[in-house]
Design a protein around this motif. Structure first.
Motif, PDB file in Angstrom:
ATOM      1  N   ASP A  12      46.079  41.330  27.040  1.00 46.23           N
ATOM      2  CA  ASP A  12      44.790  40.777  26.615  1.00 46.23           C
ATOM      3  C   ASP A  12      44.597  39.528  27.357  1.00 46.23           C
ATOM      4  O   ASP A  12      44.829  38.326  26.885  1.00 46.23           O
ATOM      5  CB  ASP A  12      44.715  40.431  25.133  1.00 46.23           C
ATOM      6  CG  ASP A  12      43.341  40.046  24.571  1.00 46.23           C
ATOM      7  OD1 ASP A  12      42.456  40.148  25.411  1.00 46.23           O
ATOM      8  OD2 ASP A  12      43.157  39.621  23.496  1.00 46.23           O
ATOM      9  N   LEU A  13      43.832  39.651  28.769  1.00 44.35           N
ATOM     10  CA  LEU A  13      43.496  38.704  29.490  1.00 44.35           C
ATOM     11  C   LEU A  13      42.279  38.553  29.522  1.00 44.35           C
ATOM     12  O   LEU A  13      41.328  39.394  29.514  1.00 44.35           O
ATOM     13  CB  LEU A  13      44.376  38.956  31.008  1.00 44.35           C
ATOM     14  CG  LEU A  13      45.436  39.160  30.828  1.00 44.35           C
ATOM     15  CD1 LEU A  13      45.943  39.972  32.616  1.00 44.35           C
ATOM     16  CD2 LEU A  13      46.353  38.308  30.552  1.00 44.35           C
ATOM     17  N   PRO A  14      41.657  37.252  29.865  1.00 45.19           N
ATOM     18  CA  PRO A  14      40.332  36.751  30.141  1.00 45.19           C
ATOM     19  C   PRO A  14      39.771  37.623  31.206  1.00 45.19           C
ATOM     20  O   PRO A  14      40.367  38.087  32.049  1.00 45.19           O
ATOM     21  CB  PRO A  14      40.419  35.094  30.404  1.00 45.19           C
ATOM     22  CG  PRO A  14      41.670  34.893  29.780  1.00 45.19           C
ATOM     23  CD  PRO A  14      42.650  36.024  29.933  1.00 45.19           C
ATOM     24  N   ALA A  82      50.427  26.710  26.642  1.00 46.00           N
ATOM     25  CA  ALA A  82      50.921  27.764  26.071  1.00 46.00           C
ATOM     26  C   ALA A  82      51.951  27.690  25.185  1.00 46.00           C
ATOM     27  O   ALA A  82      52.003  28.314  24.068  1.00 46.00           O
ATOM     28  CB  ALA A  82      50.872  28.850  27.123  1.00 46.00           C
ATOM     29  N   GLU A 168      49.593  36.083  28.217  1.00 42.18           N
ATOM     30  CA  GLU A 168      48.089  35.915  27.694  1.00 42.18           C
ATOM     31  C   GLU A 168      47.732  34.389  27.276  1.00 42.18           C
ATOM     32  O   GLU A 168      46.757  34.080  27.720  1.00 42.18           O
ATOM     33  CB  GLU A 168      48.149  36.896  26.579  1.00 42.18           C
ATOM     34  CG  GLU A 168      48.241  38.202  26.733  1.00 42.18           C
ATOM     35  CD  GLU A 168      48.367  38.868  25.378  1.00 42.18           C
ATOM     36  OE1 GLU A 168      48.471  40.209  25.503  1.00 42.18           O
ATOM     37  OE2 GLU A 168      48.507  38.371  24.289  1.00 42.18           O
ATOM     38  N   ALA A 169      48.499  33.596  26.757  1.00 38.22           N
ATOM     39  CA  ALA A 169      48.279  32.155  26.373  1.00 38.22           C
ATOM     40  C   ALA A 169      48.178  31.555  27.654  1.00 38.22           C
ATOM     41  O   ALA A 169      47.294  30.576  27.826  1.00 38.22           O
ATOM     42  CB  ALA A 169      49.294  31.699  25.543  1.00 38.22           C
ATOM     43  N   ARG A 172      44.778  32.052  29.279  1.00 33.57           N
ATOM     44  CA  ARG A 172      43.596  31.345  28.696  1.00 33.57           C
ATOM     45  C   ARG A 172      43.705  29.816  29.121  1.00 33.57           C
ATOM     46  O   ARG A 172      42.620  29.193  29.288  1.00 33.57           O
ATOM     47  CB  ARG A 172      43.834  31.619  27.084  1.00 33.57           C
ATOM     48  CG  ARG A 172      43.655  32.840  26.773  1.00 33.57           C
ATOM     49  CD  ARG A 172      43.265  33.115  25.303  1.00 33.57           C
ATOM     50  NE  ARG A 172      44.480  32.904  24.601  1.00 33.57           N
ATOM     51  CZ  ARG A 172      45.632  33.577  24.104  1.00 33.57           C
ATOM     52  NH1 ARG A 172      45.644  35.047  24.539  1.00 33.57           N
ATOM     53  NH2 ARG A 172      46.668  33.291  23.518  1.00 33.57           N
ATOM     54  N   HIS A 173      44.804  29.339  28.792  1.00 32.44           N
ATOM     55  CA  HIS A 173      45.099  27.818  29.034  1.00 32.44           C
ATOM     56  C   HIS A 173      44.768  27.481  30.618  1.00 32.44           C
ATOM     57  O   HIS A 173      44.174  26.559  31.027  1.00 32.44           O
ATOM     58  CB  HIS A 173      46.359  27.365  28.722  1.00 32.44           C
ATOM     59  CG  HIS A 173      46.395  27.177  27.171  1.00 32.44           C
ATOM     60  ND1 HIS A 173      45.749  26.327  26.729  1.00 32.44           N
ATOM     61  CD2 HIS A 173      47.072  28.213  26.310  1.00 32.44           C
ATOM     62  CE1 HIS A 173      46.046  26.340  25.208  1.00 32.44           C
ATOM     63  NE2 HIS A 173      46.847  27.284  24.873  1.00 32.44           N
ATOM     64  N   MET A 175      42.668  28.965  32.490  1.00 31.68           N
ATOM     65  CA  MET A 175      40.945  28.969  32.599  1.00 31.68           C
ATOM     66  C   MET A 175      40.539  27.489  32.040  1.00 31.68           C
ATOM     67  O   MET A 175      39.571  27.178  32.735  1.00 31.68           O
ATOM     68  CB  MET A 175      40.356  30.093  31.871  1.00 31.68           C
ATOM     69  CG  MET A 175      40.643  31.431  32.564  1.00 31.68           C
ATOM     70  SD  MET A 175      40.095  31.571  34.253  1.00 31.68           S
ATOM     71  CE  MET A 175      38.377  31.384  33.872  1.00 31.68           C
ATOM     72  N   ALA A 176      41.072  27.040  31.155  1.00 30.36           N
ATOM     73  CA  ALA A 176      40.538  25.885  30.355  1.00 30.36           C
ATOM     74  C   ALA A 176      41.079  24.850  31.407  1.00 30.36           C
ATOM     75  O   ALA A 176      40.145  23.823  31.443  1.00 30.36           O
ATOM     76  CB  ALA A 176      41.372  25.677  29.185  1.00 30.36           C
TER      77      ALA A 176
END
Length: 247
Positions: A12-14, A82, A168-169, A172-173, A175-176
Motif C-alpha cells: 500500500d504505497l502513496p 517509520a 509502506e511507512a 509515506r514518511h 513524502m512528508a
C-alpha cells in the motif's frame, strides 16, 4: 536470472510510487541503480525477505549533485520516522552519522545513496537512488544479547510491523519529508535529522549546504566538519561479505 525476476506482491504505497518487487535473493539497491535511467522518479524496488526489510527508491533531483546528495538525509529521516511510528514505549531510535540506524544502541541497519558514475558535481544528476536495509528478524540462532552491537525488530518488541509494513511507512514518511523540504527549505529536514543523532552535553550539530556535518561545542570557538561524500561511498553498517547489516 530466476531469483531476480519480479514477482507479484502488493504494498500500500502513496500514488507517486511505482512498485517493483523482486524475489528473496535479489538486491534492491543494485536493481534500482540498474533500472533508474529508464524507470523514473518514485520507482520503489522491494525485495520480499523474511529477515530483512530491503527496498530502494529512485529520485530525480533538480539541484546540482553536490547539493542533491542532501536527499540522503530526507531518506534517513523517513526511515527513522517509520520505525518510531511502530516503536514500543521508551525505545530509543538513533542515527550514527550519517547512515546507520540503531535501537537502544543495537545496530539495526541503515541507508545508502547512489548516483550515476562520473556525474558532474555542478549539474543535476539524471537520477539518484536511496536504499535501505533493516533487520526484522535475527537469523543468528543466538539469544538476544549474544551480539551486543546488533539487534533486530523482533528482539526489540516491534510486533506490529514487518518488512512490507515498514516499507509502506517509509514511503509515506518520505513524502512528508520531501513536502517539508519543498515548503520550508532544507533546514526542516536538517533539524529532523540532527535530532536523531546521539547528543553529548554542549555539542551542537548542523548540516552544510553540501551535506557535510558541522559540529560546534559550547564555550569553544573551533568548528568540526565531517565530509559526507567519502562516507557515502562505503556504508558503515553494511557487511560486504553477507550483504546485510553487520553483526
Amino acid at each position: 536470472m530466476r531469483i531476480r525476476a519480479p514477482f507479484e506482491q502488493t504494498l500500500d504505497l502513496p500514488p507517486p510510487f511505482t512498485l517493483v518487487t523482486l524475489r528473496e535473493r535479489a538486491n534492491a539497491f543494485t536493481h534500482a541503480m540498474e533500472i533508474a535511467p529508464t524507470s523514473g522518479a518514485g520507482t520503489l524496488v522491494y525485495v520480499g525477505r523474511f529477515d530483512l526489510a530491503e527496498f530502494a527508491v529512485v529520485l530525480e533531483p533538480e539541484e546540482p549533485l553536490n547539493l542533491a546528495r542532501r536527499a540522503f538525509y530526507a531518506g534517513m529521516v523517513a526511515l527513522s520516522d517509520a520505525l518510531l511510528a511502530y516503536a514500543p514505549p521508551r525505545k530509543l531510535v538513533t542515527i550514527d552519522w550519517p547512515d546507520a540506524i540503531r535501537i537502544d544502541d543495537g545496530l539495526l541497519g541503515g541507508g545508502r545513496l547512489g548516483w550515476p558514475p562520473g556525474a558532474p558535481e555542478d549539474e543535476p544528476p539524471p537520477w539518484m537512488v536511496f536504499g535501505a536495509m533493516i533487520r526484522t528478524v535475527s537469523m543468528s540462532g543466538e539469544e538476544p544479547g549474544v551480539y551486543p552491537v546488533a539487534t533486530a525488530l523482533d528482539q526489540e518488541g516491534f510486533d506490529d510491523i514487518g518488512a512490507s509494513g515498514l516499507t509502506e511507512a517509509f514511503a509515506r514518511h518520505l513524502m512528508a519529508a520531501i513536502h517539508g523540504w519543498q515548503s520550508d527549505g532544507f533546514d526542516s529536514v536538517a533539524r529532523e535529522f540532527v535530532e536523531r543523532l546521539p547528543h553529548a552535553a554542549g555539542t551542537h550539530y548542523g548540516i552544510a549546504d553540501n551535506g557535510d556535518l558541522i559540529v560546534t561545542h559550547a564555550g569553544r570557538t573551533d568548528v568540526g566538519r565531517s565530509a559526507l561524500l567519502p562516507v557515502l561511498r562505503t556504508p558503515s553498517w553494511l557487511d560486504p561479505e553477507t550483504g546485510g547489516p553487520r553483526l
